[in-house]
Scaffold this motif. Structure first.
Motif, PDB file in Angstrom:
ATOM      1  N   LEU A  23       0.833  -1.206   0.000  1.00 19.77           N
ATOM      2  CA  LEU A  23       0.000   0.000   0.000  1.00 19.77           C
ATOM      3  C   LEU A  23       0.868   1.257   0.000  1.00 19.77           C
ATOM      4  O   LEU A  23       0.560   2.254   0.641  1.00 19.77           O
ATOM      5  CB  LEU A  23      -0.967   0.005   1.186  1.00 19.77           C
ATOM      6  N   ARG A  24       1.971   1.183  -0.747  1.00 20.92           N
ATOM      7  CA  ARG A  24       2.890   2.313  -0.858  1.00 20.92           C
ATOM      8  C   ARG A  24       3.112   2.599  -2.345  1.00 20.92           C
ATOM      9  O   ARG A  24       3.047   1.693  -3.175  1.00 20.92           O
ATOM     10  CB  ARG A  24       4.224   1.949  -0.185  1.00 20.92           C
ATOM     11  N   MET A  25       3.373   3.875  -2.642  1.00 26.48           N
ATOM     12  CA  MET A  25       3.679   4.201  -4.024  1.00 26.48           C
ATOM     13  C   MET A  25       4.990   3.514  -4.407  1.00 26.48           C
ATOM     14  O   MET A  25       5.908   3.370  -3.583  1.00 26.48           O
ATOM     15  CB  MET A  25       3.804   5.713  -4.215  1.00 26.48           C
ATOM     16  N   THR A  26       5.075   3.093  -5.653  1.00 30.49           N
ATOM     17  CA  THR A  26       6.241   2.330  -6.063  1.00 30.49           C
ATOM     18  C   THR A  26       6.677   2.759  -7.461  1.00 30.49           C
ATOM     19  O   THR A  26       6.062   3.620  -8.089  1.00 30.49           O
ATOM     20  CB  THR A  26       5.929   0.818  -6.012  1.00 30.49           C
ATOM     21  N   GLY A  27       7.763   2.168  -7.922  1.00 29.65           N
ATOM     22  CA  GLY A  27       8.297   2.524  -9.225  1.00 29.65           C
ATOM     23  C   GLY A  27       9.184   1.421  -9.766  1.00 29.65           C
ATOM     24  O   GLY A  27       9.389   0.389  -9.115  1.00 29.65           O
ATOM     25  N   PRO A  28       9.734   1.603 -10.958  1.00 27.13           N
ATOM     26  CA  PRO A  28      10.504   0.543 -11.598  1.00 27.13           C
ATOM     27  C   PRO A  28      11.650   0.003 -10.744  1.00 27.13           C
ATOM     28  O   PRO A  28      11.953  -1.190 -10.803  1.00 27.13           O
ATOM     29  CB  PRO A  28      11.023   1.220 -12.865  1.00 27.13           C
ATOM     30  N   GLY A  29      12.284   0.858  -9.952  1.00 26.79           N
ATOM     31  CA  GLY A  29      13.408   0.414  -9.151  1.00 26.79           C
ATOM     32  C   GLY A  29      13.027  -0.529  -8.031  1.00 26.79           C
ATOM     33  O   GLY A  29      13.888  -1.222  -7.475  1.00 26.79           O
ATOM     34  N   ARG A  30      11.740  -0.559  -7.664  1.00 27.33           N
ATOM     35  CA  ARG A  30      11.295  -1.422  -6.567  1.00 27.33           C
ATOM     36  C   ARG A  30      10.516  -2.627  -7.059  1.00 27.33           C
ATOM     37  O   ARG A  30      10.131  -3.475  -6.254  1.00 27.33           O
ATOM     38  CB  ARG A  30      10.393  -0.625  -5.611  1.00 27.33           C
ATOM     39  N   LEU A  31      10.215  -2.672  -8.342  1.00 32.46           N
ATOM     40  CA  LEU A  31       9.295  -3.681  -8.863  1.00 32.46           C
ATOM     41  C   LEU A  31      10.025  -4.829  -9.540  1.00 32.46           C
ATOM     42  O   LEU A  31      11.104  -4.650 -10.123  1.00 32.46           O
ATOM     43  CB  LEU A  31       8.337  -3.029  -9.867  1.00 32.46           C
ATOM     44  N   THR A  32       9.391  -5.981  -9.490  1.00 34.85           N
ATOM     45  CA  THR A  32       9.826  -7.133 -10.279  1.00 34.85           C
ATOM     46  C   THR A  32       8.590  -7.744 -10.920  1.00 34.85           C
ATOM     47  O   THR A  32       7.459  -7.543 -10.452  1.00 34.85           O
ATOM     48  CB  THR A  32      10.528  -8.196  -9.405  1.00 34.85           C
ATOM     49  N   ALA A  33       8.801  -8.478 -12.006  1.00 35.01           N
ATOM     50  CA  ALA A  33       7.683  -9.135 -12.681  1.00 35.01           C
ATOM     51  C   ALA A  33       6.936 -10.029 -11.697  1.00 35.01           C
ATOM     52  O   ALA A  33       7.543 -10.760 -10.913  1.00 35.01           O
ATOM     53  CB  ALA A  33       8.193  -9.944 -13.862  1.00 35.01           C
ATOM     54  N   GLY A  34       5.617  -9.950 -11.742  1.00 34.81           N
ATOM     55  CA  GLY A  34       4.792 -10.718 -10.829  1.00 34.81           C
ATOM     56  C   GLY A  34       4.152  -9.881  -9.745  1.00 34.81           C
ATOM     57  O   GLY A  34       3.170 -10.300  -9.124  1.00 34.81           O
ATOM     58  N   ASP A  35       4.697  -8.689  -9.485  1.00 39.44           N
ATOM     59  CA  ASP A  35       4.106  -7.812  -8.470  1.00 39.44           C
ATOM     60  C   ASP A  35       2.728  -7.342  -8.913  1.00 39.44           C
ATOM     61  O   ASP A  35       2.430  -7.260 -10.112  1.00 39.44           O
ATOM     62  CB  ASP A  35       5.009  -6.590  -8.232  1.00 39.44           C
ATOM     63  N   LEU A  36       1.915  -6.989  -7.939  1.00 36.34           N
ATOM     64  CA  LEU A  36       0.566  -6.490  -8.209  1.00 36.34           C
ATOM     65  C   LEU A  36       0.526  -4.990  -7.979  1.00 36.34           C
ATOM     66  O   LEU A  36       0.895  -4.512  -6.901  1.00 36.34           O
ATOM     67  CB  LEU A  36      -0.449  -7.189  -7.299  1.00 36.34           C
ATOM     68  N   VAL A  37       0.083  -4.255  -8.981  1.00 32.72           N
ATOM     69  CA  VAL A  37       0.072  -2.783  -8.883  1.00 32.72           C
ATOM     70  C   VAL A  37      -1.234  -2.236  -9.456  1.00 32.72           C
ATOM     71  O   VAL A  37      -1.918  -2.896 -10.235  1.00 32.72           O
ATOM     72  CB  VAL A  37       1.256  -2.151  -9.646  1.00 32.72           C
ATOM     73  N   ASP A  38      -1.540  -1.010  -9.058  1.00 29.16           N
ATOM     74  CA  ASP A  38      -2.623  -0.242  -9.666  1.00 29.16           C
ATOM     75  C   ASP A  38      -2.018   0.982 -10.327  1.00 29.16           C
ATOM     76  O   ASP A  38      -1.060   1.578  -9.808  1.00 29.16           O
ATOM     77  CB  ASP A  38      -3.654   0.175  -8.613  1.00 29.16           C
ATOM     78  N   VAL A  39      -2.582   1.380 -11.464  1.00 30.04           N
ATOM     79  CA  VAL A  39      -2.080   2.521 -12.229  1.00 30.04           C
ATOM     80  C   VAL A  39      -3.066   3.675 -12.091  1.00 30.04           C
ATOM     81  O   VAL A  39      -4.231   3.557 -12.483  1.00 30.04           O
ATOM     82  CB  VAL A  39      -1.912   2.157 -13.720  1.00 30.04           C
ATOM     83  N   LEU A  40      -2.597   4.787 -11.524  1.00 32.24           N
ATOM     84  CA  LEU A  40      -3.434   5.968 -11.357  1.00 32.24           C
ATOM     85  C   LEU A  40      -2.989   7.052 -12.324  1.00 32.24           C
ATOM     86  O   LEU A  40      -1.793   7.190 -12.613  1.00 32.24           O
ATOM     87  CB  LEU A  40      -3.338   6.524  -9.931  1.00 32.24           C
TER      88      LEU A  40
END
Length: 392
Positions: free
Chosen positions: A341-358
Motif C-alpha cells: 500500500l505504498r507508491m512504487t516505481g521501476p526500481g522497486r518492482l519485479t515481474a509478478g508484483d501487483l500494482v494499480d495505475v493511477l
C-alpha cells in the motif's frame, strides 16, 4: 489569512505525499531527506505555510529545489548551511529574500524548501512550479508565465557556489555539468520574483495537497504511526486477495479503499490494475539532455484483460492501453503497490508484483498549447499528441 504551520510531526506525511507526486520513478531513496528535515524542524520550530496572497506583493521570493541524483544526495547529504549560501548569493541582485516556495512539490524537492524556510526563518508559500516532477529545471509553470529563471544561485555539498544568469535552457545545461562535477547534486534558488508576480505563475495549494495525500497514505499504511489517525487497514485483513476486483464477495480490498480515497482527494482516475508481467530497459533511446535510462513496464489489467504498457524515464511518461494512448505527461502516472500500500516505481518492482495505475490530472496551465509543448509527450521525444490535445 490562510496561514498554518508545518512541524516535525508533519514530516512523515510530507514524505509519503512527496513519493506520490514523484510519478513513481523519481520518489525512490528520499527517506534520508525526511530524517534530515525532521531534525531541522525539531531544532528551529515550525515553518509558516502561507498563501501567496497573504504576503505583501512586493516581497522578494525564490523557488528552492535540488537538481541531480537523489542517490548522491543520500550519500553526501546537505549540511543545513546551503540555504544561507543561496540567500546571500541572491541578495546582492534581488534584495533580501522574504519567502521561499518549492520549485516542485514532489520527491525530495517537496522537503528541501521546507528545510530552507525553517533555516532562513522565512514563510513557505503554498504553491510550486510543476505540481509533479519534470526532469528539466525550466519545465515549470513559472516559465510558461514568462518569469525569468535567473539569476539562479546554486551550492554544492562541498560549498561550491555559483550565480548563473543566462537563458533557461543554457542554465539547465550548465548547471547539470556543475552538479555532476561537484558531487552529483546542487541545491538551487531560482525564478527570483516578487510575490505579486506569482499569480497565474505558481500552482496554488501544492504543499497542502502533498500533505493531504500523504496523510491518506499513512492512514492506510501497515504499521503506521498512531498519530496518523484514520482506521487501520492492514493488507488483506477482512478483505479478499490483493488480486481481487472491486466488490468481489461483497468485501472491498484494502488497496481499493485506499484507491477510493486517493482519487477523491486528487481527482485521479484508476487506469487499471493487476499483475506486472514485463519490466526492463526500453528499446527507445533517450535524448542526450534527459538524465536516466528509459524503462518499459507492462501491467495485465485483472478485470478487463487489457495490457497497459508504460514508458518510464526518470518518471512515468505515458501509458498505452491495448496499444492506444491512454495517458501521458504532463498528467501524472503513479503506481500503487497492492502488497505494501505504498507508491512504487521501476526500481522497486519485479515481474509478478501487483500494482494499480493511477492518472492524476496536471494543473490546467499544463494543458494549454504552450504547456503541452513544454511538458507533453513531444517534449520527451514521443511523436504523439496528448489525449487532450488530440480531442481539440
Amino acid at each position: 489569512m490562510s496561514e498554518r504551520l508545518i512541524t516535525a510531526a508533519d514530516v512523515p506525511a510530507l514524505l509519503a505525499g512527496a513519493e506520490f507526486f514523484s510519478t513513481s520513478a523519481a520518489g525512490e531513496g528520499i527517506d534520508f531527506a525526511g530524517v534530515w528535515l525532521g531534525d531541522i524542524l525539531a531544532h528551529t520550530g515550525p515553518v509558516r505555510l502561507v498563501a501567496a496572497g497573504d504576503l505583501d506583493p512586493g516581497t522578494v521570493c525564490a523557488a528552492i529545489g535540488g537538481m541531480g541524483s537523489t542517490t548522491a544526495m543520500a550519500e553526501l547529504p546537505p549540511s543545513g548551511d546551503e540555504p544561507a549560501v543561496l540567500a546571500r548569493s541572491l541578495e546582492g541582485r534581488c534584495g533580501p529574500l522574504g519567502a521561499v516556495l518549492p520549485l516542485n512539490a514532489a520527491s525530495v524537492n517537496a522537503l528541501f524548501p521546507v528545510a530552507a524556510a525553517a533555516l532562513l526563518g522565512l514563510p513557505l508559500i503554498d504553491g510550486d512550479g510543476m505540481g509533479r516532477v519534470f526532469p528539466l529545471i525550466h519545465q515549470t509553470t513559472f516559465e510558461l508565465a514568462g518569469l525569468s529563471l535567473g539569476p539562479m544561485a546554486a551550492v554544492s555539498a562541498g560549498y561550491d557556489s555559483l550565480l548563473l544568469e543566462t537563458g533557461s535552457a543554457r542554465v539547465e545545461r550548465l548547471a547539470r555539468v556543475v552538479a555532476q562535477s561537484a558531487g552529483g547534486w546542487l541545491l538551487c534558488a531560482l525564478y527570483p520574483a516578487r510575490v505579486g508576480e506569482l499569480a497565474g505563475a505558481a500552482i496554488p495549494g501544492s504543499v497542502s495537497r502533498v500533505l493531504e495525500v500523504g496523510r491518506v497514505l499513512l492512514a492506510h499504511a501497515p504499521g503506521r504511526p498512531a498519530w496518523a489517525g484514520g482506521p487501520a487497514h492492514p493488507p488483506w485483513e477482512n478483505g479478499p486477495s490483493p488480486e481481487s476486483g472491486p466488490g468481489r464477495r461483497g468485501v472491498v480490498a484494502p488497496h481499493e479503499r485506499l484507491l477510493a480515497e486517493l482519487t477523491a482527494v486528487t481527482g485521479a482516475s484508476v487506469l487499471g490494475g493487476g499483475r506486472l508481467v514485463e519490466i526492463g530497459p526500453s528499446a527507445r533511446q533517450a535524448a542526450a539532455l534527459f538524465p536516466g535510462n528509459p524503462v518499459g513496464l507492462a501491467v495485465h489489467d485483472h478485470d478487463s484483460g487489457r495490457l497497459i504498457r508504460i514508458e518510464a524515464h526518470n518518471e512515468l511518461i505515458l501509458a498505452l492501453s491495448d496499444g492506444s494512448l491512454a495517458a501521458a505527461v504532463p498528467d501524472l502516472l503513479c503506481l500503487l503497490d497492492r502488497g505494501t500500500l505504498r507508491m512504487t516505481g521501476p526500481g522497486r518492482l519485479t515481474a509478478g508484483d501487483l500494482v494499480d495505475v493511477l492518472v492524476v490530472p496536471a494543473a490546467p496551465l499544463w494543458h494549454t498549447i504552450p504547456g503541452l509543448a513544454l511538458g507533453g509527450p513531444g517534449a520527451f521525444g514521443f511523436p504523439l499528441r496528448h489525449p487532450k490535445e488530440a480531442s481539440r
